[in-house]
Design an enzyme around this catalytic site. Structure first.
Site, short mmCIF file in Angstrom:
data_model
loop_
_atom_site.label_atom_id
_atom_site.label_comp_id
_atom_site.label_asym_id
_atom_site.label_seq_id
_atom_site.Cartn_x
_atom_site.Cartn_y
_atom_site.Cartn_z
N ASP A 1 0.78 -1.33 -0.12
CA ASP A 1 -0.01 -0.14 -0.11
C ASP A 1 0.90 1.31 -0.05
O ASP A 1 0.50 2.10 -0.83
CB ASP A 1 -0.88 0.02 1.09
CG ASP A 1 -0.12 -0.21 2.53
OD1 ASP A 1 0.91 -0.41 2.62
OD2 ASP A 1 -1.00 -0.31 3.36
N ILE B 1 4.92 2.77 1.00
CA ILE B 1 6.31 2.51 1.45
C ILE B 1 6.66 4.01 2.30
O ILE B 1 6.76 5.06 1.58
CB ILE B 1 7.32 2.42 0.48
CG1 ILE B 1 7.00 0.89 -0.19
CG2 ILE B 1 8.86 2.51 0.88
CD1 ILE B 1 7.62 0.14 -1.24
N ASP B 2 7.05 3.83 3.40
CA ASP B 2 7.46 4.91 4.56
C ASP B 2 9.04 4.91 4.42
O ASP B 2 9.64 5.47 3.52
CB ASP B 2 6.51 4.71 5.54
CG ASP B 2 6.77 6.12 6.55
OD1 ASP B 2 7.17 7.02 6.02
OD2 ASP B 2 6.31 5.74 7.76
N GLY C 1 10.75 2.47 4.23
CA GLY C 1 11.35 1.17 3.63
C GLY C 1 11.94 0.02 4.30
O GLY C 1 12.29 -1.01 3.78
N THR D 1 10.17 -2.04 6.29
CA THR D 1 9.50 -3.20 6.18
C THR D 1 9.98 -4.24 4.89
O THR D 1 10.18 -5.27 4.75
CB THR D 1 8.05 -3.05 6.04
OG1 THR D 1 7.60 -2.34 7.04
CG2 THR D 1 7.21 -4.19 5.99
N ASP E 1 -5.51 2.67 7.19
CA ASP E 1 -6.37 2.86 8.45
C ASP E 1 -5.54 3.72 9.30
O ASP E 1 -4.45 3.91 9.55
CB ASP E 1 -6.63 1.64 9.16
CG ASP E 1 -5.33 1.20 9.74
OD1 ASP E 1 -4.17 1.17 9.41
OD2 ASP E 1 -5.64 0.79 11.26
P1 5GP Z 1 7.74 1.34 6.44
O1 5GP Z 1 8.53 -0.02 6.90
O2 5GP Z 1 8.01 1.65 4.90
O3 5GP Z 1 8.33 2.39 7.25
O4 5GP Z 1 6.35 1.25 6.52
C1 5GP Z 1 5.38 0.67 5.80
C2 5GP Z 1 4.19 0.33 6.64
O5 5GP Z 1 3.79 1.43 7.40
C3 5GP Z 1 3.13 0.44 5.45
O6 5GP Z 1 2.65 -0.78 4.96
C4 5GP Z 1 1.65 0.97 6.35
O7 5GP Z 1 1.16 -0.19 7.06
C5 5GP Z 1 2.30 1.82 7.54
N1 5GP Z 1 2.35 3.28 7.15
C6 5GP Z 1 3.24 4.18 6.74
N2 5GP Z 1 2.83 5.41 6.36
C7 5GP Z 1 1.52 5.40 6.51
C8 5GP Z 1 0.48 6.19 6.78
O8 5GP Z 1 0.56 7.51 6.27
N3 5GP Z 1 -0.79 6.02 6.78
C9 5GP Z 1 -1.08 4.65 7.39
N4 5GP Z 1 -2.36 4.41 7.49
N5 5GP Z 1 0.05 3.65 7.20
C10 5GP Z 1 1.25 3.98 7.11
#
Ligand code: 5GP
Length: 181
Positions: A104, A106-107, A109, A111, A163
């Site tokens: 959905d 990537i924040d 990255g 995960t 969510d």
């Molecule tokens: P990462 O490991 O890339 O930092 O985080 C990925 C996960 O963080 C996404 O799959 C999601 O579940 C959650 N996430 C990151 N940013 C957002 C956001 O703006 N809104 C929501 N609802 N979830 C987020």
């Protein structure tokens, strides 16, 4: 839907309409279909957030393909300071397959960079990432996202599968947390 909504204690304003999101997803689907013609890819959608994205992408996908859904569990490793992420519920054998991971958003990255080596260890023919949204400013790990729907600002979003404490996944439009005024 209204342009401003309240979910739990927070206020959100509209960022993208469902029609804009789904037009972009259809474009992504045709790009992927061109690249994977004759390769029968297997899409690996990461629950919960990617369910709506995966549904629309697959409905507009014109080539034969498979889809499966996985979860990731995330926990703090007690013997190190790092976070550990594991893929759960994957029954398919990915050996020799063209695997496309559907995320959905990537924040940081983190995960994705922990999941990819676990999938790569099954020796797929190819392994690529598709993400509907990405916050480029928040990225902490080098990551190659082959197909990206929308780069977005580094702000919290909900809707279209995403969510806030369990609510908001059902919203067709995408909303962003309102800045305090
Ligand atoms: P990462 O490991 O890339 O930092 O985080 C990925 C996960 O963080 C996404 O799959 C999601 O579940 C959650 N996430 C990151 N940013 C957002 C956001 O703006 N809104 C929501 N609802 N979830 C987020």
């Amino acid at each position: 839907m209204p342009t401003t909504i309240q979910v739990h204690d927070k206020h959100f304003e509209i960022l993208l309409k469902q029609t804009q999101i789904e037009e972009r997803i259809a474009e992504m689907a045709s790009e992927i279909a061109q690249d994977y013609e004759g390769k029968k890819p297997i899409f690996l959608a990461i629950l919960n957030g990617s369910f709506m994205f995966a549904a629309h992408l697959l409905k507009t996908m014109s080539i034969p393909c498979e889809i499966t859904f996985v979860r990731v569990s995330s926990y703090q490793n007690t013997s190190s300071t790092g976070q550990v992420t594991e893929v759960l519920g994957l029954r398919e054998n990915l050996s020799g397959r063209n695997v496309v991971v559907l995320e959905d958003i990537i924040d940081t990255g983190v995960t994705m960079s922990q999941i990819l080596p676990q999938l790569a260890s099954q020796n797929p023919e190819s392994l690529e990432v598709v993400s509907l949204f990405q916050k480029p400013e928040a990225l902490k790990c080098p990551l190659n996202v082959k197909y990206l729907g929308f780069p977005i600002e580094n702000r919290f979003i909900i809707g279209y599968g995403l969510d806030y404490n369990g609510l908001g996944r059902n919203l067709g439009d995408l909303y962003v947390l309102k800045e305090k005024v």
